[in-house]
Write an enzyme that holds these catalytic residues in place. Structure first.
Site, short mmCIF file in Angstrom:
data_model
loop_
_atom_site.label_atom_id
_atom_site.label_comp_id
_atom_site.label_asym_id
_atom_site.label_seq_id
_atom_site.Cartn_x
_atom_site.Cartn_y
_atom_site.Cartn_z
N PRO A 208 0.82 -1.11 0.06
CA PRO A 208 0.12 -0.06 -0.08
C PRO A 208 0.81 1.25 0.11
O PRO A 208 2.05 1.50 0.86
CB PRO A 208 -0.96 -0.18 1.27
CG PRO A 208 -0.14 -1.09 2.18
CD PRO A 208 0.67 -2.19 1.22
N ASN A 209 0.37 2.03 -0.79
CA ASN A 209 0.94 3.51 -0.93
C ASN A 209 2.11 3.68 -1.51
O ASN A 209 2.67 4.83 -1.93
CB ASN A 209 1.14 4.30 0.45
CG ASN A 209 -0.38 4.40 0.93
OD1 ASN A 209 -1.22 4.95 0.51
ND2 ASN A 209 -0.48 3.87 2.36
N ARG B 128 5.00 10.87 -1.92
CA ARG B 128 4.80 10.84 -0.63
C ARG B 128 6.06 11.02 0.18
O ARG B 128 6.96 9.99 0.07
CB ARG B 128 4.16 9.50 -0.28
CG ARG B 128 3.73 9.10 1.23
CD ARG B 128 3.35 7.86 1.21
NE ARG B 128 3.03 7.56 2.70
CZ ARG B 128 3.28 6.26 3.24
NH1 ARG B 128 3.82 5.36 2.46
NH2 ARG B 128 3.25 6.12 4.47
N TYR C 41 11.14 8.82 1.96
CA TYR C 41 11.38 7.81 0.80
C TYR C 41 11.89 8.33 -0.31
O TYR C 41 12.15 7.37 -1.20
CB TYR C 41 9.45 7.41 0.48
CG TYR C 41 9.11 7.02 1.72
CD1 TYR C 41 9.20 5.60 2.03
CD2 TYR C 41 7.86 7.71 1.96
CE1 TYR C 41 8.32 5.33 3.08
CE2 TYR C 41 6.99 7.13 3.35
CZ TYR C 41 7.34 5.94 3.85
OH TYR C 41 6.70 5.42 4.68
N ASN D 61 8.12 -5.46 -0.74
CA ASN D 61 8.05 -4.30 0.11
C ASN D 61 6.50 -4.11 0.56
O ASN D 61 5.63 -3.72 -0.13
CB ASN D 61 8.44 -3.07 -0.52
CG ASN D 61 8.40 -1.99 0.35
OD1 ASN D 61 7.69 -1.85 1.55
ND2 ASN D 61 9.10 -0.58 -0.01
N ALA E 200 2.81 -0.76 5.14
CA ALA E 200 2.61 -0.77 6.25
C ALA E 200 1.94 -2.13 6.68
O ALA E 200 1.84 -2.62 7.88
CB ALA E 200 1.30 0.09 6.48
N HIS F 261 3.70 -4.26 9.37
CA HIS F 261 3.50 -4.02 11.04
C HIS F 261 2.18 -4.74 11.34
O HIS F 261 2.03 -4.45 12.45
CB HIS F 261 3.67 -2.85 11.20
CG HIS F 261 4.69 -2.02 10.57
ND1 HIS F 261 6.36 -2.38 10.75
CD2 HIS F 261 4.66 -1.06 9.68
CE1 HIS F 261 6.69 -1.69 9.73
NE2 HIS F 261 5.99 -0.61 9.08
N ASP G 145 1.66 -15.86 7.08
CA ASP G 145 1.26 -17.16 7.09
C ASP G 145 1.58 -17.33 5.68
O ASP G 145 2.13 -18.67 5.29
CB ASP G 145 -0.24 -17.24 7.45
CG ASP G 145 -0.47 -17.18 8.81
OD1 ASP G 145 0.56 -17.36 9.75
OD2 ASP G 145 -1.49 -17.08 9.34
N GLU H 246 12.43 -9.54 2.37
CA GLU H 246 11.52 -8.16 2.87
C GLU H 246 12.39 -6.91 2.68
O GLU H 246 13.60 -6.84 3.00
CB GLU H 246 11.54 -8.16 4.25
CG GLU H 246 10.55 -7.37 4.89
CD GLU H 246 10.47 -7.44 6.41
OE1 GLU H 246 9.96 -6.55 6.91
OE2 GLU H 246 10.79 -8.56 6.98
N HIS I 62 12.53 -2.45 2.81
CA HIS I 62 11.94 -1.23 3.30
C HIS I 62 12.78 -0.20 2.70
O HIS I 62 14.08 -0.13 3.02
CB HIS I 62 11.81 -1.13 4.84
CG HIS I 62 10.85 -2.09 5.35
ND1 HIS I 62 9.52 -2.08 4.98
CD2 HIS I 62 11.21 -3.34 5.74
CE1 HIS I 62 9.02 -2.95 5.81
NE2 HIS I 62 9.82 -4.07 6.05
N ILE I 63 12.34 1.04 2.09
CA ILE I 63 13.16 2.00 1.73
C ILE I 63 13.76 2.83 2.80
O ILE I 63 14.75 3.19 2.61
CB ILE I 63 12.43 3.12 0.63
CG1 ILE I 63 11.93 2.04 -0.53
CG2 ILE I 63 12.82 4.24 0.18
CD1 ILE I 63 10.69 2.78 -1.32
N SER I 64 13.05 3.24 3.70
CA SER I 64 13.32 3.93 4.96
C SER I 64 14.01 3.00 5.86
O SER I 64 13.81 1.62 5.77
CB SER I 64 12.36 4.70 5.58
OG SER I 64 11.22 4.00 6.17
N ARG J 134 12.16 5.14 12.87
CA ARG J 134 10.93 5.84 12.75
C ARG J 134 10.10 5.56 14.02
O ARG J 134 10.42 5.08 15.15
CB ARG J 134 10.43 5.38 11.38
CG ARG J 134 11.43 5.78 10.28
CD ARG J 134 10.68 5.67 9.00
NE ARG J 134 9.62 6.60 8.58
CZ ARG J 134 8.55 6.01 7.95
NH1 ARG J 134 8.67 5.12 7.16
NH2 ARG J 134 7.41 6.68 7.76
N ARG K 277 6.45 1.16 13.82
CA ARG K 277 7.21 0.43 12.63
C ARG K 277 8.51 -0.41 12.99
O ARG K 277 8.76 -0.85 12.00
CB ARG K 277 7.70 1.46 11.90
CG ARG K 277 6.47 2.68 11.14
CD ARG K 277 7.18 3.61 10.13
NE ARG K 277 6.01 4.51 9.84
CZ ARG K 277 5.18 4.45 8.74
NH1 ARG K 277 5.05 3.14 8.25
NH2 ARG K 277 4.31 5.16 8.65
#
Length: 165
Positions: A10-11, A18, A23, A79, A82, A85, A92, A103, A105-107, A112, A116
Site C-alpha cells: 500500500p501507498n 509521498r 522515501y 515491500n 504498512a 507491521h 502465514d 523483505e 523497506h526504503i526507509s 522511525r 514501525r
C-alpha cells in the site's frame, strides 16, 4: 528465463510524491527500472506489481510459489509497506510456501515511529534489506542471486554451520 517477483504494498504507488524526505524522490517506475536492470545482470526477468490490497499480495506470493516449484520463479522481493507491521496473513503466506522472500523497506523503519519497529514478516523472510532507499531493491535482488551461488558463505559452510577455511 527465471523471473523474480517484485511486490509492492500500500501507498508505494505514491513514491516520489509521498514524504520525499523519508522515501526519496524516485517514483515506483524508477524502482521498477532499477529492478529490471539488476535482474538482467543475472539473466532474470522481473514481474513487478503493486497493490493497496492485502489479499492481492497474498495471492501473488502463492503464484510466485507455484512458479518457484516449476523453476520459473527464483524468488520474491516484497515491500509490504504498512502491512509489514500488521499482516498475519502475509506472514502465514510466506511461511506456507517454499519460495524465498526478501523483505525490503526504503526507509530505516527502526529509526522511525515505534509501531514501525515490529515486522510480522521478518521471522519468515529469507532476508531483510532496510534503509538503503530504492537501492534496497537492487541489494535484495543481489542477495537472491548470491543466496545459492557456489561462492557464497552459505555454500561454503560445512555440516556444523561454520564457514570452511
Amino acid at each position: 528465463m527465471p523471473t523474480v517477483f517484485v511486490l509492492n504494498g500500500p501507498n508505494l504507488n505514491l513514491l516520489g510524491m509521498r514524504e520525499p524526505g523519508v522515501y526519496g524522490a524516485q517514483t515506483l517506475a524508477d524502482v521498477e527500472a532499477l529492478c529490471r536492470d539488476a535482474a538482467a545482470t543475472h539473466g532474470w526477468s522481473v514481474d513487478f506489481r503493486q497493490s493497496n490490497h492485502e489479499g492481492a499480495l497474498v495471492d501473488w506470493i502463492h503464484e510466485a510459489a507455484r512458479g518457484h516449484a516449476t523453476g520459473e520463479v527464483t524468488g520474491v522481493i516484497l515491500n509490504a509497506g504498512a502491512y509489514t507491521h500488521t499482516s498475519v496473513a502475509l506472514h502465514d503466506a510466506m511461511k506456507a510456501v517454499a519460495v524465498p522472500v526478501v523483505e525490503v523497506h526504503i526507509s530505516n523503519v527502526h529509526a522511525r515511529a515505534p509501531f514501525r519497529h515490529h515486522s510480522y514478516l521478518s521471522p519468515v523472510a529469507a532476508g531483510i534489506v532496510v534503509g538503503f532507499g530504492a537501492n534496497g531493491y537492487v541489494l535484495a535482488i543481489e542477495g537472491l542471486a548470491r543466496r545459492d551461488a557456489p561462492h557464497s558463505t552459505v555454500a561454503k559452510k560445512g555440516k556444523t554451520g561454520k564457514a570452511k577455511r
